[in-house]
Design an enzyme around this catalytic site. Structure first.
Site, PDB file in Angstrom:
ATOM      1  NE  ARG A  42       5.026   0.031   3.764  1.00  0.00           N
ATOM      2  CZ  ARG A  42       5.547   1.077   3.780  1.00  0.00           C
ATOM      3  NH1 ARG A  42       5.386   2.286   3.005  1.00  0.00           N
ATOM      4  NH2 ARG A  42       6.484   1.470   4.775  1.00  0.00           N
ATOM      5  CD  GLU A  75       9.981  -2.910   9.622  1.00  0.00           C
ATOM      6  OE1 GLU A  75       8.677  -3.211   9.561  1.00  0.00           O
ATOM      7  OE2 GLU A  75      10.668  -2.822   8.665  1.00  0.00           O
ATOM      8  NE  ARG A 123       5.369 -11.102   8.734  1.00  0.00           N
ATOM      9  CZ  ARG A 123       6.089  -9.764   8.316  1.00  0.00           C
ATOM     10  NH1 ARG A 123       6.265  -9.032   9.570  1.00  0.00           N
ATOM     11  NH2 ARG A 123       5.886  -9.461   7.265  1.00  0.00           N
ATOM     12  NE  ARG A 183      16.073  -5.027   6.580  1.00  0.00           N
ATOM     13  CZ  ARG A 183      15.435  -4.131   6.202  1.00  0.00           C
ATOM     14  NH1 ARG A 183      15.540  -2.992   5.900  1.00  0.00           N
ATOM     15  NH2 ARG A 183      13.999  -4.822   5.863  1.00  0.00           N
ATOM     16  CG  ASP A 231      11.053  -5.222   3.303  1.00  0.00           C
ATOM     17  OD1 ASP A 231      10.127  -5.983   3.338  1.00  0.00           O
ATOM     18  OD2 ASP A 231      11.236  -4.198   3.967  1.00  0.00           O
ATOM     19  CD  GLU A 273       6.758  -1.680   1.252  1.00  0.00           C
ATOM     20  OE1 GLU A 273       6.233  -2.850   1.660  1.00  0.00           O
ATOM     21  OE2 GLU A 273       7.394  -0.957   2.054  1.00  0.00           O
TER      22      GLU A 273
HETATM   23  C1  BDP Z   1       8.282  -3.608   5.118  1.00  0.00           C
HETATM   24  C2  BDP Z   1       7.163  -2.698   5.045  1.00  0.00           C
HETATM   25  C3  BDP Z   1       6.231  -2.554   6.471  1.00  0.00           C
HETATM   26  C4  BDP Z   1       5.994  -3.675   6.909  1.00  0.00           C
HETATM   27  C5  BDP Z   1       7.242  -4.602   7.071  1.00  0.00           C
HETATM   28  C6  BDP Z   1       6.957  -5.954   7.405  1.00  0.00           C
HETATM   29  O1  BDP Z   1       7.638  -1.378   4.510  1.00  0.00           O
HETATM   30  O2  BDP Z   1       5.123  -1.669   6.396  1.00  0.00           O
HETATM   31  O3  BDP Z   1       5.586  -3.549   8.251  1.00  0.00           O
HETATM   32  O4  BDP Z   1       7.785  -4.703   5.542  1.00  0.00           O
HETATM   33  O5  BDP Z   1       6.885  -7.085   6.786  1.00  0.00           O
HETATM   34  O6  BDP Z   1       8.303  -3.892   3.769  1.00  0.00           O
HETATM   35  O7  BDP Z   1       6.669  -6.358   8.629  1.00  0.00           O
END
Ligand code: BDP
Length: 715
Positions: A184, A307, A340, A352, A381, A409
């Site tokens: 990003r 993720e 986090r 979500r 997000d 982003e």
């Molecule tokens: C999202 C982004 C991703 C990040 C994720 C995060 O697209 O690249 O890894 O957040 O905060 O917005 O972990």
């Protein structure tokens, strides 16, 4: 021979002239432009000698900054003197190292480690400006404060200023990979050149530290939250130690993102189970090694079970068990863990927006006292607009810090002008229902539950680009982040105005025009991308450009259609009690407000409710007409930014003016694209004509669906 001499002279002339005047953005807000004659007389009279009270690396950095700033603004810098011996001296230091400051008995006791006081007081019978603090870093902050006042042409006589930060952790989070790519990132490659560290200490690293210190940033997480385990290898830790050495005089600690699976990934253990003693010993030994190299190492930032990242849940342990294991390893060294809360799961098909709450709320009070939970400003997000994250206010026993994204982003990368100060203020000012004297999100952040772990983290937009942030206006977001982390109740407009004065100049028309442009810029982005509470409508992966039709990605919550839920009846995500009941995650009075359609602020309407196309908005328009009008308002607002900017041509240097002119043209083109594509898609659902005076998209929906953006940066 003569020809070559001529040529050499010509080359020298050509390269010297533009170099002296070129405005390429490198100097950020620390441009220290020469001041006009009248002010100069005042400033020179108030800066006749520099009297450092102490000789630490930090005080030397303060003296260097004075020399740099004053010589540039005033033509020459005053000499360093051992004591105040004439009118107009500037004395700076702490009572511990400066008897002259100690003798003044200034009221420093409430200013903590990082606060400072600037006072115009007589010293040795001479008129002087005293910058005093309890620790050297406070002195450095005070020196920047004074220099920045001068950049803004504010008076520096008769000062009585006391400042201290409201939050203790004011951190940049770099999402930088070890190969130089920035996740990003829209401002070139990583600022860290891991390959040439530790030997080559780029001057840019020091300038980065200066810029951070000038806005009070006191920590930096060097690597991506999607962390390579390699950062914990000794040869990388030696590089990290070198950066820590460069940053230390500026009051900046280094932190690292730690991959929870590191012991396994580095092939040293066959498990990363936080309750396994071997794992605990591994992290303990790793922490010991880090602190041998970096005695003031800050700690770890961890993205776990999110993720695809490894985490304690891989071993059926909770987030608290994972965080506390790392915290125990860091504890003897006074390090902290920033854990986090950005988690959502592939296996979980609940809304979500509720998942982080569901995961973390039950863990309230279960974290060790050197753990702080890092929560994004909104529940999804980093979108152009989201309501505040319900965890703020829901974890009374746990210190929470807020994570915002400085890099844009989801707001048009580096080319769209979007000042984020207004967005952060909106989240920080939100009422949480938290039972505290200050029940805003800012109040929650300021309450460290007795641990002192109060803070804000900003995902950095700093890269290798000459102008650091990819555009001049994106520097403002770095600057504003520092100011909000220092004071979460700060006024975004005052911050924009201060930044404008230092970055573009003090001409009144320029200051008012640029400040006003900034203040309406983010709302324009909301209007052309995601009006009325829509969210996450961006194209897949890179998140640049519209993709409201996308519905075929593996996980439902990656699809824009999951968020807009547009169909022939209407549009929006029902999070009321008849929908996913996400409203229940807020304090009762907040939840009640957004549960009801009529009391939900219209800017969050489609975030909380699914409404028919002919629902009546407060303007009297139907939802459909109002939606179309929002998109057009956004595009028109960008055209307005272009006009305002064009009017500033005589007041701005060519290079920066031309670049921003081009970027605004890109933004206008993109805003139209967003508008046209979104309307084309939603019209295929609403089957309604556009309101009178609003043009049909020039192409059919298939045209917009077919647009691809390969090689978009930052992915
Ligand atoms: C999202 C982004 C991703 C990040 C994720 C995060 O697209 O690249 O890894 O957040 O905060 O917005 O972990």
């Amino acid at each position: 021979m003569r020809f070559f001499t001529m040529l050499a002279l010509m080359v020298a002339a050509c390269s010297a002239a533009p170099a002296a005047q070129a405005e390429d953005g490198y100097r950020l807000w620390l441009r220290y432009e020469p001041v006009g004659a009248e002010l100069k007389t005042d400033y020179v009279a108030a800066a006749t000698q520099l009297v450092p009270g102490g000789d630490s690396a930090t005080i030397r950095a303060a003296s260097d900054e004075f020399a740099r700033g004053l010589s540039s603004m005033l033509g020459s810098a005053p000499a360093i003197a051992p004591r105040v011996s004439r009118d107009g001296a500037i004395l700076y230091g702490t009572p511990a190292t400066s008897p002259a400051i100690a003798a003044l008995k200034l009221p420093l006791s409430n200013l903590g480690k990082e606060g400072f006081l600037i006072r115009s007081v007589p010293v040795n019978g001479h008129r002087a400006t005293v910058i005093a603090a309890n620790e050297d870093v406070g002195v450095l902050y005070g020196v920047f404060h004074l220099l920045e006042r001068m950049e803004r042409h504010e008076p520096i006589a008769a000062l009585d200023i006391a400042e201290k930060p409201k939050l203790n952790l004011r951190l940049l989070n770099h999402w930088d990979n070890l190969d130089g790519h920035v996740e990003r990132g829209y401002s070139g490659e990583s600022i860290w050149d891991w390959f040439t560290l530790p030997e080559w200490k780029k001057p840019r690293y020091t300038d980065y530290a200066r810029a951070d210190a000038s806005i009070g940033i006191n920590g930096t997480v060097l690597n991506n939250v999607n962390a390579s385990p390699d950062i914990l290898q000794t040869r990388y830790l030696e590089k990290v130690a070198t950066l820590a050495d460069i940053f230390r005089p500026y009051g900046i600690k280094v932190y690292l993102s730690a991959n929870f699976g590191s012991p396994v990934a580095l092939k040293e253990l066959d498990t990363a189970d936080p309750l396994d003693p071997r794992v605990q010993q591994w992290w303990q030994a790793k922490a010991d090694e880090i602190y041998r190299l970096i005695p003031d190492f800050g700690g770890f930032l961890v993205k776990a079970n999110s993720e695809g990242q490894p985490g304690p849940q891989d071993y059926h342990r909770s987030h608290a068990e994972g965080a506390n294991m790392l915290a125990a390893a860091l504890k003897p060294h006074h390090g902290i863990v920033m854990w986090r809360a950005f988690v959502y799961s592939a296996e979980d098909d609940t809304d979500r927006a509720r998942q982080a709450y569901a995961e973390f709320k039950p863990l309230d009070g279960k974290f060790a006292d050197n753990v702080v939970v890092q929560v994004k400003n909104g529940p999804i997000d980093f979108q152009p607009r989201e309501p505040f994250h319900p965890l703020f206010g829901a974890m009374p026993e746990t210190p929470l810090m807020m994570e915002v994204q400085i890099t844009k982003e989801y707001l048009g990368f580096n080319t769209h002008l979007a000042y984020l100060g207004t967005m952060w203020a909106e989240a920080l000012d939100a009422y949480t229902g938290y039972p505290a004297p200050d029940n805003s999100v800012a109040g929650v952040l300021e309450d460290g539950k007795g641990t002192g772990l109060t803070g804000m983290a900003g995902v950095a937009n700093v890269g290798s680009d000459r102008n650091w942030s990819g555009s001049e206006f994106d520097q403002a977001n770095w600057y504003a982040f520092g100011r909000f982390a220092w004071n979460p109740s700060a006024d975004p407009e005052a911050i924009a105005r201060d930044w404008t004065r230092m970055t573009w100049g003090n001409d009144p028309k320029l200051v008012e025009t640029v400040t006003a442009m900034m203040m309406r810029s983010r709302e324009a982005v909301v209007d052309y991308m995601t009006p009325l509470g829509l969210t996450h409508q961006m194209a897949t992966g890179h998140h640049h450009g519209p993709g409201p039709w996308i519905s075929d990605l593996a996980r439902p919550e990656w699809n824009p259609a999951y968020y807009n839920r547009a169909d022939s009846n209407g549009i929006g995500f029902d999070r009321s009690e008849s929908g996913t009941d996400a409203v229940a995650d807020y304090a009762p009075e907040v939840g009640r407000q957004v549960n009801s359609i009529t009391t939900t602020p219209e800017m969050f309407l489609l975030w909380f409710h699914h409404l028919p196309w002919d629902y009546k908005l407060r303007s009297g328009d139907t939802l459909w007409d109002g939606l179309v009008k929002s998109y057009d308002r956004g595009v028109d607002a960008v055209a307005g930014l272009q006009r305002d900017w064009a009017s500033l041509k005589p007041l701005i240097d060519t290079q920066r003016f031309d670049e921003e002119t081009a970027f605004l043209a890109i933004q206008h083109k993109d805003a139209k694209w967003w508008r046209d594509a979104s309307i084309a898609y939603f019209q295929s659902k609403s089957n309604r004509p556009l309101p009178a005076g609003h043009a049909e998209p020039p192409h059919d929906l298939e045209y917009y669906k077919a647009i691809r953006t390969p090689y978009a940066p930052g992915q």
